[in-house]
Scaffold this active site. Sequence first.
Site, PDB file in Angstrom:
ATOM      1  N   LYS A  78      21.128   3.971  14.590  1.00  0.00           N
ATOM      2  CA  LYS A  78      22.544   4.043  14.213  1.00  0.00           C
ATOM      3  C   LYS A  78      23.170   2.693  14.558  1.00  0.00           C
ATOM      4  CE  LYS A  78      26.531   7.121  15.122  1.00  0.00           C
ATOM      5  NZ  LYS A  78      26.933   8.336  15.873  1.00  0.00           N
ATOM      6  N   SER A 161      28.901  11.816  12.929  1.00  0.00           N
ATOM      7  CA  SER A 161      28.985  10.454  12.463  1.00  0.00           C
ATOM      8  C   SER A 161      27.626   9.795  12.183  1.00  0.00           C
ATOM      9  CB  SER A 161      29.750   9.622  13.487  1.00  0.00           C
ATOM     10  OG  SER A 161      29.078   9.577  14.713  1.00  0.00           O
ATOM     11  N   SER A 184      27.713  14.542  16.737  1.00  0.00           N
ATOM     12  CA  SER A 184      27.258  13.581  15.716  1.00  0.00           C
ATOM     13  C   SER A 184      25.761  13.466  15.519  1.00  0.00           C
ATOM     14  CB  SER A 184      27.808  12.200  16.037  1.00  0.00           C
ATOM     15  OG  SER A 184      29.125  12.146  15.600  1.00  0.00           O
TER      16      SER A 184
HETATM   17  N1  GLN Z   1      33.133  14.565  14.709  1.00  0.00           N
HETATM   18  C1  GLN Z   1      33.447  14.244  16.086  1.00  0.00           C
HETATM   19  C2  GLN Z   1      34.508  13.165  16.139  1.00  0.00           C
HETATM   20  O1  GLN Z   1      34.912  12.708  15.103  1.00  0.00           O
HETATM   21  C3  GLN Z   1      32.223  13.854  16.831  1.00  0.00           C
HETATM   22  C4  GLN Z   1      31.776  12.498  16.547  1.00  0.00           C
HETATM   23  C5  GLN Z   1      30.622  12.059  17.394  1.00  0.00           C
HETATM   24  O2  GLN Z   1      29.930  12.881  17.992  1.00  0.00           O
HETATM   25  N2  GLN Z   1      30.450  10.746  17.472  1.00  0.00           N
HETATM   26  O3  GLN Z   1      34.930  12.771  17.189  1.00  0.00           O
END
Ligand code: GLN
Length: 498
Positions: A78, A161, A184
């Site tokens: 990532k 994400s 994510s």
């Molecule tokens: N969807 C969650 C957020 O927008 C989690 C994102 C993540 O785990 N990086 O914060």
Amino acid sequence: MTTLDQPITELAEAVRSGETSAVALCEAALDHLGLHEALNATIHVQRDAALLRAEKLDEQRRSGRTLGPLAGVPIVLKDNLCTVSAPTTCGSKILLREPSDSSSGWRSPYDATVVTKLEAADAVIIAKANLDEFGMGSSNETSAFGPALNPWDQSRTPGGSSGGCAALTASGLPAALGSDTGGSIRQPAAFCGVTGVKPTHGRVSRYGLVAFASSLDQVGPFARDVRSAACLLGAIAGHDPRDSTSTDIPVDDYLDACAGTANGMRVGVPKEYFEHELDPSVAAATQAGIDALANAGAEVIPVSLPHTRHAVASYYLIAAAEASSNLARFDGVRFGRREEPDSQLDSMYSTTRGAGFGAEVKRRIMLGAYALSAGYYDEYYGRAARVRTLIRRDFERAFEQIDVLAAPVTATPAFKLGTLVNDPLAMYLSDLFTLPASLAGVCGMSVPCGMTPAREDCAALPVGLQLMAGAFQERTLFRMGAAVEDALGKPTMPRSSQ
Ligand code: GLN
């Protein structure tokens, strides 16, 4: 013949034994990326560096060195993990010197600890994957590079994400490392039909992971099967003096844990996760996952996690508060882009941040700064922190009676791109099932448990079962995840989509 879709242990063994070479695997993976460019899942492909490293590994093997557990395995990262060999963008314009040129991304002077560990295990890093900007999002649509697409149905999100990591693993690459702050890794793994693991907070070093919400962020693996994920986690876990929140307890043998059975294990089913409207095919697949564990000899026990419904509010205050503080460093001075370099400092800061950050990141910074401001701190951040304690206690209490929790990862399968992106609250609410384990700091996994039925207007889509175990009980996750996979098999993508 060795092919990329084999489990990691087989790929590494084939390279170690000389049956195939690191270069051959690397070339196959690079070709694969080329063939799947339409998924928009990579931000940077490090072709030359990857081939050079693969050649070096092959040479070392020929001169007698026994290669490590990830010998020659091509891996994607990532793009919020720092690497010296490739730019790091976090999916944000603020880290680009030239606004639309990903190769002008910020260059880290050091590698993240997980990168060093992967390389120590003889893996080959081939690319940096697309993500929601700084990890903020659930659909990959907040990326400055546009969304990655779901390989099962390209009109749908791969999740976020870590959307690029999940899309690439599902499309046929062996593995990726993502990060999970509030879901994510687990949510994109569920949407793409691969295994994703969020380790216990403190199990994997965060050094070199660009911080979003430090008390929640964890790096973890994506793989095409549970044992491969175990192999990867084994390689990256462990104490790191460079991350003050990493924990100094020995790393278990996760691969060995996959050989255990579900027999005699106590599986808790949290009723709050089923009180919401679940898509019927998600509910059916989740039930199939739980039944598979029961059939393998596990005892299924209804449990309650009463504070679940407060997780969204608590998370979106805590994560935003930490983000507002962590992202203060992106001001045009040390990293990436600088707007109006000749103006007053304050104006340079605000113009750079105004032009560099996308709308979602700005929303979080404003929300977080407000929640932390004098006069509101206790009302917002303080309360959210207290609710977090209640959520953690829910889990502690549940784990007194059970070994593992089984629940849905999301209420729906992968949704269509464009459907939630303009409604932040709906997007936040879609994280309801992944946030509690993050707030509690425990470990979680998404393992495929079935498919939605194909319809005329929609291909069959994968569904993930969420397994959650107590802090540092990753062995339990792998034991139960392997049991689900052995009973239900892995989803196979139609050849035409691969
Ligand atoms: N969807 C969650 C957020 O927008 C989690 C994102 C993540 O785990 N990086 O914060």
